[in-house]
Design an enzyme around this catalytic site. Structure first.
Site, PDB file in Angstrom:
ATOM      1  CD  GLU A   1      -5.360   3.686  -2.254  1.00 50.49           C
ATOM      2  OE1 GLU A   1      -6.123   4.236  -1.916  1.00 50.49           O
ATOM      3  OE2 GLU A   1      -4.462   4.079  -2.428  1.00 50.49           O
TER       4      GLU A   1
ATOM      5  CG  ASP B   1      -1.515   1.194   1.370  1.00 48.89           C
ATOM      6  OD1 ASP B   1      -1.586   2.061   0.705  1.00 48.89           O
ATOM      7  OD2 ASP B   1      -2.292   1.280   2.586  1.00 48.89           O
TER       8      ASP B   1
ATOM      9  CE  LYS C   1      -1.805   6.806  -3.215  1.00 48.05           C
ATOM     10  NZ  LYS C   1      -2.304   5.923  -2.076  1.00 48.05           N
TER      11      LYS C   1
ATOM     12  CG  ASP D   1      -9.078   5.001   2.141  1.00 50.21           C
ATOM     13  OD1 ASP D   1      -8.665   5.429   3.104  1.00 50.21           O
ATOM     14  OD2 ASP D   1      -8.399   4.453   1.260  1.00 50.21           O
TER      15      ASP D   1
END
Ligand code: AMP
Length: 605
Positions: free
Chosen positions: A150, A12, A73, A172
């Protein structure tokens, strides 16, 4: 760990933290480094000119912001150069440094070289961003076996190996971003139906509202703005982030930072108290935005929340009680959060990796509470007497060990004791749950105010529940320890308990006056009716209290015969739930369920 041929790890690669995992003996496991499972996704060059990653890089972020980079990211897919001191890098190069560290961590943990990985990316990443992730992996010496979304990974953790058709929402809420995806699982294949989110909404924003609240108070007290000094600002942020996490289990936190500033040559210390209620008020607008995104994602997938089989919680910010509470209200069931929400995506990536390797993966084993634990609380008067409700403190499916606190207040100013009645069960009315303990806390009166009482539940892995009630103003406190709290309430036991309570209820009728008896008879009649026919008529009382809900129920009943069978089933159980809520006289549940029903009627019409 037994050596295996060219193993595949699951990664991850997160905005705030990254995690690496692998399946061993059918169980996904996170690979740690000196006990640390999360690797902060931060890269820097230290004053000696060496490359640093993880905690070391995060620690130098405040002191050397021009030599450190976080949240890379967010920049994946762009070619904007990243400057660290006098060197420049591309975003994939920075990500590669994090991946390299994770690869080394995995090789060390499993005792053999690692060259292959499954890496997760957000569902909304475009092809450019996915390609940049592949490049980063390749620079780190990893062959990407698959890039997966994800939400797909999180779904795999809870539903690996299931071949049933399921519709799942993955919510999330991490440090830097929020997204919610609706996925459909069919014959083991997971498809993302819709995905909504906000790349600029995360736990960091919640930290900032707390920073503002504490800095404003400090400025009012001392005339110094802590946000103007980089060091003070950083210390303040760290203290607030910690306080935010503590408020997930504690009712009140004290923020103390000594020598944080100075004025006229004198040192200034920061001391602030923040309650959970105050924090919740501050973050409420952010939480509401996430719920709106969930509604939008559902609309885009042409589903109602009622058609979901599961709601999976991912990301550290889902530990905030308000977030869980709002989702529970929306979903009307317990969301899945048994797996550590920080680790779920990496564990899912490891499950996918094992599937590629051809290994079988069992369901993830976690210890969770099987039932909700809480206390009896007063919620106002009805003509039948006090309305006593069940106030949950530790919800069902919480990972163990669990510790949660909840604040209450006494009923009157001069109350000299409170009775803490500990209950276990899932029903909103106190008397319909199992009583597992009771004790009294004597209080000091005076001051002319109602007393605040904090009740803390500590549940250990072996099922021992310690209940502590405290009057914070005086420090008076009383503890009750209950053994076997986890195993007390098996299904058959619960049925027996309910039957016993029901019998006691009838016996005590003799003691009631005429008015009470008619109320209770009506309550019982409605209850019985619901068991028999979910779509039967509702009582006079419910009709006058909740006229809109009654109108909706009538509409639902008129449509019940003309909708598809799957929808008819949904309609029937939603109607039954709504009637239950009306019978219980629970206005919040009635409002929530009415909105649900309205939604469903919109789609089936
Ligand atoms: P993630 O990106 O999933 O690792 O999430 C990290 C975010 O979760 C950060 O903003 C943390 O402050 C937040 N977080 C972690 N643990 C907790 C907690 N117990 N309560 C509230 N927020 C938390």
């Amino acid at each position: 760990m037994a050596a295996r041929h060219d193993p595949i790890i699951g990664i991850d690669l997160g905005t705030t933290n990254s995690v690496v995992a692998i399946v061993v003996d059918g169980q996904p496991r996170v690979l740690d480094e000196a006990g640390e499972k999360l690797l902060p996704s931060v890269v820097g060059i230290n004053p000696q000119g060496q490359l640093v990653t993880g905690v070391a890089a995060r620690n130098q972020l405040a002191a050397f912001p021009d030599r450190t980079v976080a949240s890379i990211k967010r920049r994946m897919g762009s070619m904007d150069p990243v400057t660290l001191g006098d060197q420049t890098f591309t975003p994939p190069e920075i990500s590669a440094m994090i991946l390299r560290r994770l690869r080394d961590r995995a090789s060390r943990a499993i005792g053999q070289p690692v060259n292959r990985a499954v890496i997760t990316v957000p569902a909304f990443f475009d092809e450019n961003q996915r390609q940049a992730t592949r490049e980063a992996a390749s620079l780190a010496g990893l062959t990407v076996e698959r890039i997966i979304n994800e939400p797909t990974a999180a779904t795999l953790v809870y539903h690996a190996g299931s071949h049933d058709r399921k519709q799942i929402a993955v919510y999330d809420f991490g440090g830097g971003t929020f997204d919610v995806s609706i996925v459909r699982m069919e014959a083991g294949v997971i498809e993302v139906l819709s995905s909504r989110g906000d790349v600029h909404l995360g736990g960091d924003d919640l930290d900032q509202v707390l920073v503002k609240r504490v800095a404003d108070q400090f400025q009012a007290e001392h005339g110094v703005n802590l946000r103007e000094n980089a060091q003070a600002r950083y210390r303040l942020w760290q203290a607030c982030e910690l306080a935010k996490r503590q408020l997930s289990t504690a009712e009140t936190v004290q923020i103390v930072e000594e020598f944080i500033a100075e004025k006229a040559g004198q040192p200034l210390h920061l001391t602030a108290t923040v309650t959970r209620a105050e924090f919740e008020e501050l973050i409420e607008p952010f939480v509401s935005r996430t719920i709106q995104s969930l509604d939008e994602a559902l609309r885009e997938a042409a589903l109602t929340i009622h058609q979901l089989d599961d709601l999976v919680l991912v990301g550290g910010s889902t530990r905030i009680p308000l977030v869980e509470e709002r989702l529970r209200e929306e979903f009307l069931r317990e969301p899945s959060r048994a797996v550590d929400p920080d680790l779920a995506v990496a564990l899912g990536a490891a499950v996918q990796a094992a599937m590629i390797e051809g290994c079988s993966v069992g369901p993830v084993l976690v210890d969770v509470t099987g039932h909700t634990l809480g206390i009896e609380a007063y919620a106002g008067m009805t003509f039948a007497g006090p309305h006593l409700v069940f106030s949950p403190i530790i919800h069902r499916n919480m990972p163990l060990p669990a510790r949660y606190e909840q604040a209450y207040s006494t009923l009157s100013d001069d109350q000299d004791a409170v009775d803490i009645h500990v209950l276990q069960g899932e029903r909103p009315e106190a008397h319909r749950n199992q009583s597992i303990g009771r004790f009294r806390l004597n209080l000091e009166t005076g001051g002319g105010n109602r007393s605040k009482i904090v009740v803390r539940f500590d549940l250990t892995l072996d099922g021992t529940l310690k209940v502590t009630a405290t009057q914070p103003a005086t420090g008076l406190s009383q503890v009750l320890t209950i053994d076997n709290a986890l195993s007390r309430f098996q299904a058959d036991e619960r049925n027996r308990a309910e039957a016993r309570l029901e019998a006691m209820f009838s016996e005590s009728d003799e003691l009631l006056d005429e008015e009470d008896r008619s109320f209770r008879n009506q309550w019982r009649a409605e209850g019985a009716e619901q068991e028999e026919a979910a779509a039967g008529p509702v009582s006079e009382t419910a009709e006058s209290r909740f006229p809109e809900a009654v109108a909706l129920l009538k509409k639902a009943e008129s449509l019940a015969t003309s909708v598809e069978s799957a929808d008819a089933q949904d309609l029937k159980s939603l109607c039954a739930n709504l009637k239950n809520a009306m019978t219980d006289g629970d206005p919040l549940a009635v409002a929530g369920l009415s909105a649900e029903l309205d939604d469903l009627l919109f789609y089936v019409r």
